[in-house]
Design an enzyme around this catalytic site. Structure first.
Site, PDB file in Angstrom:
ATOM      1  N   ASP A 174       0.888  -1.157   0.000  1.00 41.03           N
ATOM      2  CA  ASP A 174       0.000   0.000   0.000  1.00 41.03           C
ATOM      3  C   ASP A 174       0.926   1.207   0.000  1.00 41.03           C
ATOM      4  OD1 ASP A 174      -1.597   2.216   0.628  1.00 41.03           O
ATOM      5  OD2 ASP A 174      -3.010   1.006   1.773  1.00 41.03           O
ATOM      6  N   HIS A 175       1.025   1.893  -1.136  1.00 36.50           N
ATOM      7  CA  HIS A 175       2.087   2.900  -1.268  1.00 36.50           C
ATOM      8  C   HIS A 175       1.923   4.068  -0.300  1.00 36.50           C
ATOM      9  CE1 HIS A 175      -0.818   4.990  -3.972  1.00 36.50           C
ATOM     10  NE2 HIS A 175      -0.200   6.074  -3.560  1.00 36.50           N
ATOM     11  N   HIS A 237      -5.962   2.631   1.294  1.00 35.97           N
ATOM     12  CA  HIS A 237      -5.220   3.713   1.940  1.00 35.97           C
ATOM     13  C   HIS A 237      -5.890   4.253   3.199  1.00 35.97           C
ATOM     14  CE1 HIS A 237      -3.322   3.344  -1.855  1.00 35.97           C
ATOM     15  NE2 HIS A 237      -4.116   4.151  -2.524  1.00 35.97           N
TER      16      HIS A 237
END
Length: 487
Positions: A174-175, A237
Site C-alpha cells: 500500500d504505497h 489507503h
C-alpha cells in the site's frame, strides 16, 4: 526467513505506467544514492517484445520524462542502466516462464519479485514461478494492490499466493505507507509525551480523514468502473491511515508489533447493519462542472455510458474498543473535488469550563492537522489572546503552530514512497507492508457497507465537479455538530 538484501530483483509489469512513473525512477534514485546492494541486477518483464537494449532505451526515456532535472546524472544513469536486462513473458502462458528463469539465473543469493499485474494473473504467475524454481526459500514476492474486490476474492488471491509463498515472504504493498508524513504519524504519537494522555475518547471529539482528488477517470476507466471509491481508496489507503491514528502503542518498531496493533483496530471497526448503512454513509458521482477554472465532463460522459459506480464516499465509522468508544471517525474521498488534498484532522474536546466567557472570549476546540499532500506539514490550532487592553472584552483567536516538513527538512531530498517500499522489499523489512489478516479484516468491514448499499438499492447522488461532494456529506457531520475541515 532471515532478513538480508537479495542479489536480484524481478520486475513484472516493467513497461507499464506505474513502472514508468514510479518504479524505475525510484530504483534509479536508490542506485544514484548508493542504496542498492552492490551487484544487484534488475530484470524487467512484460508482454512487450523488447530485448535488453530496448528495455534500457525504454527506461532512459522514462527517466528523462519523470526525473527532476537535479536528479539527472549521466554517470549514475549509465551505472543504473547496466543493472538492467529484460525477458518478455506472458503470465497467462506457462511456456514463457522457463526462458524467464534462464534469464534470471541462480537465485541462491536471493530474489525479490515485484508483481505489478492484474489480480487475475496472480494465480498463473505464482504457479509458473514455482514450476521453474523462482519461488524457493531465497525468494520473496511483493504484490501491488488491488488484492481482490471483496473478502471472498481477496481470500482466493491470498490462498493462491500462500500455496507457494509463506506469509513471511509475502509483501503486500500500500504505497501510502511509504509516504514520509504517514510514517511521521507514528513519531508524532509515540515519540512525544504530550499527545498520548489525551489520545483517546477522553480527549478527542472526532477524527476526519480526507483524500480529495481533482482528477477524473484518466486512463483508469476499466479498473475504476469495477472498483469505485470505496474499494479503490477506503479499503486500502484510508483504513491504513485510520489504523495508524487509532492503534495502541506498539512495543517495538518492527513488522510484527506494528501490524499486530493495526490488525486489532481493523477487527474493532463496528460492522454496519444494512439498515444502518444509509445513516452512516453517503455516496456520490460527479457530473459536469469546473475544476481549477477548466470545464470538465461528468463521470458518465467520460465513461461513455450510464453507471451507478460511486466516485465519492463519505462514512461515519466507529472503533469499538476501550480507547475510542463513541468517537466518530469521518472518512471521505472523491474524484473531481474542489482541491487535491490528503489530510487527517484530529479535533480535541473543548475545555471543560471557559473562564473567558464572561468577558466575551470565545474558545474553539484545538485541532491537529496532519497534511499528507500536496504540502507536507503538521499543524496544531491553539487559542491565543489578541493584543489589546480588553476594554471591550477579551478577544481570542485560533492561531496555528505549524511544522512544515518541506521547510524543516529543506536540505533533505523528499523521496517517492516507492523508493522506501522497494528498498524494504529488497532488504526484507516487512514493517510498512500489509499482512493478510489486515487485508481480510478491512474487506470484512467494507463488504458490510456495500451489502447495505445493495440492500437499500442506494444510488450515488450527483455532485458538480469542482465541489466538495454531495450536500448529504455535509449533513453527515453537521447533525453531530461537526464541520468538515475544508480550509
Amino acid at each position: 526467513m532471515e532478513r538480508k538484501p537479495v542479489g536480484k530483483l524481478l520486475l513484472f509489469g516493467a513497461t507499464g505506467d506505474l513502472a514508468r512513473r514510479m518504479l524505475l525512477p525510484s530504483l534509479y534514485g536508490l542506485h544514484a544514492d548508493g542504496l542498492l546492494p552492490e551487484g544487484l541486477t534488475i530484470t524487467g518483464s512484460a508482454r512487450s517484445d523488447l530485448d535488453d537494449k530496448g528495455f534500457r532505451a525504454f527506461t532512459r526515456k522514462a527517466l528523462d520524462q519523470f526525473l527532476s532535472e537535479d536528479r539527472k546524472n549521466e554517470s549514475a544513469l549509465a551505472g543504473f542502466l547496466d543493472r538492467l536486462d529484460f525477458q518478455a513473458a506472458d503470465l497467462s502462458d506457462e511456456s514463457t516462464f522457463q526462458a524467464l528463469a534462464d534469464k534470471v539465473g541462480d537465485v541462491a543469493g536471493g530474489l525479490a519479485i515485484f508483481l505489478s499485474t492484474a489480480p487475475s494473473l496472480f494465480e498463473p504467475a505464482v504457479k509458473g514461478l514455482q514450476k521453474v524454481g523462482l519461488a524457493g526459500e531465497t525468494v520473496r514476492i511483493g504484490l501491488e494492490k488491488p488484492l481482490g474486490y471483496d473478502l471472498p476474492s481477496s481470500r482466493e488471491i491470498n490462498d493462491t499466493v500462500a500455496a507457494v509463498f509463506p506469509e513471511e515472504r509475502i509483501f503486500r504493498i500500500d504505497h501510502y505507507l511509504g509516504k514520509e508524513t504517514v510514517q511521521n504519524i507514528l513519531t508524532l504519537r509515540f515519540g512525544n509525551s504530550f499527545f498520548e494522555p489525551v489520545w483517546s475518547a477522553q480527549g478527542i471529539d472526532n477524527v476526519q480523514i480526507t483524500i480529495a482528488e481533482t482528477v477524473g477517470l484518466e486512463d483508469r476507466a476499466g479498473y475504476y468502473e469495477g472498483a469505485g471509491a470505496l474499494r479503490d481508496m477506503v479499503t486500502n489507503h484510508m483504513l491504513q491511515l485510520l489504523a495508524l491514528i487509532a492503534m495502541e502503542p506498539p512495543a517495538r518498531y518492527d513488522g510484527t508489533a506494528i501490524r499486530d496493533e493495526k490488525a486489532k483496530v481493523f477487527r474493532s471497526l463496528r460492522l454496519m447493519k444494512p439498515e444502518e448503512v444509509p445513516h452512516y454513509t453517503v455516496t456520490g458521482q460527479y457530473v459536469g462542472g469546473a475544476v481549477k477554472g477548466e470545464i470538465v465532463k461528468g463521470y458518465d460522459e467520460e465513461l461513455g455510458k450510464d453507471s451507478d459506480v460511486e466516485t465519492f464516499v463519505a462514512i461515519k465509522a466507529f472503533v469499538d474498543n476501550w480507547r475510542w468508544q463513541g468517537v466518530p471517525f469521518y472518512i471521505r474521498t472523491g474524484k473531481r473535488m474542489a482541491v487535491r488534498r490528503s489530510e487527517i484532522a484530529v479535533q480535541f474536546k473543548p475545555v471543560p469550563h471557559s473562564m473567558f466567557s464572561g468577558r466575551g472570549g470565545l474558545l474553539q476546540p484545538n485541532t491537529l492537522v496532519i497534511r499528507l499532500q500536496p504540502e507536507e506539514y503538521i499543524e496544531l490550532l491553539v487559542m491565543a489572546k489578541e493584543p489589546g487592553l480588553d476594554r471591550e472584552g477579551v478577544r481570542l483567536r485560533e492561531v496555528p503552530l505549524k511544522l512544515s516538513l518541506d521547510a524543516e527538512f529543506a536540505g533533505t531530498r523528499r523521496r517517492i514512497a516507492y523508493e522506501r517500499l522497494l528498498l524494504d522489499l529488497i532488504e526484507g523489512d516487512p514493517t510498512l507492508f500489509v499482512r493478510r489478516d489486515e487485508v481480510e479484516a478491512q474487506w470484512t468491514w467494507t463488504d458490510a457497507i456495500r451489502a447495505g448499499w445493495d440492500a437499500n438499492r442506494t444510488k450515488p447522488r450527483h455532485y458538480p465537479a469542482g465541489t466538495w461532494g454531495p450536500a448529504a456529506s455535509i449533513a453527515l457531520t453537521e447533525r453531530d455538530g461537526v464541520t468538515w475541515q475544508d480550509d
